[in-house]
Design an enzyme around this catalytic site. Structure first.
Site, short mmCIF file in Angstrom:
data_model
loop_
_atom_site.label_atom_id
_atom_site.label_comp_id
_atom_site.label_asym_id
_atom_site.label_seq_id
_atom_site.Cartn_x
_atom_site.Cartn_y
_atom_site.Cartn_z
N ASN A 9 0.87 -1.18 0.00
CA ASN A 9 0.00 0.00 0.00
C ASN A 9 0.92 1.23 0.00
O ASN A 9 1.50 1.56 1.02
CB ASN A 9 -0.89 -0.04 1.25
CG ASN A 9 -1.74 1.21 1.39
OD1 ASN A 9 -1.77 2.07 0.50
ND2 ASN A 9 -2.43 1.33 2.52
N LYS A 11 0.16 4.24 -0.25
CA LYS A 11 -0.47 5.41 0.38
C LYS A 11 -0.25 6.65 -0.50
O LYS A 11 -0.21 6.54 -1.72
CB LYS A 11 0.04 5.58 1.82
CG LYS A 11 -0.14 4.29 2.64
CD LYS A 11 0.03 4.47 4.12
CE LYS A 11 -0.18 3.12 4.81
NZ LYS A 11 -0.07 3.20 6.26
N HIS A 95 -9.50 1.12 4.99
CA HIS A 95 -8.21 1.32 5.65
C HIS A 95 -8.39 2.25 6.86
O HIS A 95 -9.19 3.18 6.82
CB HIS A 95 -7.19 1.92 4.67
CG HIS A 95 -5.80 1.87 5.22
ND1 HIS A 95 -5.34 2.81 6.10
CD2 HIS A 95 -4.81 0.97 5.06
CE1 HIS A 95 -4.11 2.49 6.45
NE2 HIS A 95 -3.76 1.37 5.84
N GLU A 97 -6.71 4.63 7.93
CA GLU A 97 -6.51 6.06 7.67
C GLU A 97 -7.77 6.67 7.06
O GLU A 97 -8.08 7.85 7.30
CB GLU A 97 -5.27 6.26 6.78
CG GLU A 97 -4.00 6.01 7.60
CD GLU A 97 -2.85 5.38 6.84
OE1 GLU A 97 -2.85 5.40 5.61
OE2 GLU A 97 -1.96 4.84 7.52
N GLU A 167 -5.23 -4.85 10.61
CA GLU A 167 -4.23 -3.81 10.81
C GLU A 167 -4.52 -3.07 12.12
O GLU A 167 -5.33 -2.12 12.13
CB GLU A 167 -4.25 -2.82 9.64
CG GLU A 167 -3.95 -3.45 8.30
CD GLU A 167 -3.38 -2.43 7.31
OE1 GLU A 167 -2.28 -2.68 6.79
OE2 GLU A 167 -3.99 -1.38 7.09
N GLY A 173 2.57 2.42 10.85
CA GLY A 173 3.49 3.54 10.70
C GLY A 173 4.21 3.93 11.97
O GLY A 173 4.83 4.99 12.05
N SER A 213 3.59 -1.93 10.42
CA SER A 213 5.04 -2.00 10.63
C SER A 213 5.63 -3.35 10.23
O SER A 213 6.61 -3.80 10.82
CB SER A 213 5.40 -1.64 12.08
OG SER A 213 4.97 -0.32 12.38
P1 13P Z 1 3.09 0.50 7.70
O1 13P Z 1 3.59 -0.79 7.10
O2 13P Z 1 3.80 1.71 7.16
O3 13P Z 1 3.01 0.44 9.18
O4 13P Z 1 1.58 0.66 7.16
C1 13P Z 1 0.73 -0.42 7.25
C2 13P Z 1 -0.49 -0.12 6.48
O5 13P Z 1 -1.27 0.74 6.85
C3 13P Z 1 -0.73 -0.87 5.25
O6 13P Z 1 -2.00 -0.64 4.74
#
Ligand code: 13P
Length: 255
Positions: A9, A11, A95, A97, A167, A173, A213
């Protein structure tokens, strides 16, 4: 037997040049890989150019979001048909976010999953608890609510095309991944819930990714867990060498 599935992803990262370089680098590095499903999910505006870069490779394309309407006056939104037209097989829906920064509700996420399933796009449906919810012992309740509401009205045939990504929000992150045991515990609950909702065959075939992560150093231990069937990777998917290393680690795992 479930095939391990690693998806990147990206982002809101990359640009017109770096997105192509990243895709081309992965195509080069992963040409020999077998027995792992691989996808990348670039920003909307780079889907077509990345799709061209992936052409002829086994790496599939996904989008990071979609709107549930087919077309019309929905300024700024993108439909399932448009994503398919750009070469997408997958779409990330729900997601954290989008839930927590953009305010998406379980009801909106359900409409998106229904639209994707009806259009033949494969949803990567994200669920996961906030840190305060985990601290209050509410992890399973939160994940169960998200899954029951998200999959409301989804038929067993449509459910077979869904990947669930667990997640935990506190792991995204932050550099602090869930331990393999924490991931396994939730994944096992998810599979039990899907058994209850759709039966043991659908649940047995369901791919449940972990995200938060994930990186080369923790890939093997996470994927060693019986119910961890893949990874949804954020930060580490932006570097060819990191994401390629994770896929290669997955390819070497025998479950
Ligand atoms: P990170 O791997 O940067 O922690 O993000 C995970 C994520 O949100 C994947 O969709």
């Amino acid at each position: 037997m479930r095939t391990l599935f690693l998806a990147g992803n990206w982002k809101m990262n990359t640009n017109s040049v770096s997105s192509i370089n990243l895709a081309a680098g992965l195509v080069r590095e992963l040409a020999e890989i077998q027995n792992v499903r691989i996808a990348v999910c670039p920003p909307f505006v780079y889907l077509q150019s990345v799709s061209a870069s992936l052409c002829g490779s086994q790496i599939e394309l996904g989008a990071q979001n979609v709107y549930f309407q087919k077309n019309g006056a929905f300024t700024g939104e993108i439909s399932c048909e448009m994503l398919i037209d750009c070469g997408c097989t997958y779409v990330i829906i729900g997601h954290s976010e989008r839930r927590h920064i953009l305010g998406e509700t379980d009801e909106l996420i359900n409409l998106k999953i229904r639209a994707a399933a009806a259009a033949g796009l494969k949803p990567i449906f994200c669920v996961g608890e906030l840190l305060e919810e985990r601290d209050k012992g509410q992890t399973f309740d939160v994940v169960e609510r998200q899954i029951r509401k998200g999959l409301d009205g989804i038929s067993p045939e449509q459910a077979a095309a869904v990947t669930i990504a667990y997640e935990p929000v506190w792991a995204i992150g932050t550099g602090r991944n869930a331990t393999p045991q924490q991931a396994q515990e939730v994944h096992e609950c998810i599979r039990r819930l899907i058994t209850e909702m759709y039966g043991s065959e659908t649940a047995g075939n369901l791919t449940i990714q972990y995200g938060g992560s994930a990186k080369p150093a923790n890939t093997a231990e996470l994927l060693a867990e019986p119910d961890v069937d893949g990874l949804l990777v954020g930060g580490a998917s932006l570097k060819v060498e990191d994401f390629a290393a994770m896929v290669k680690t997955a390819a070497a795992i025998k479950k």
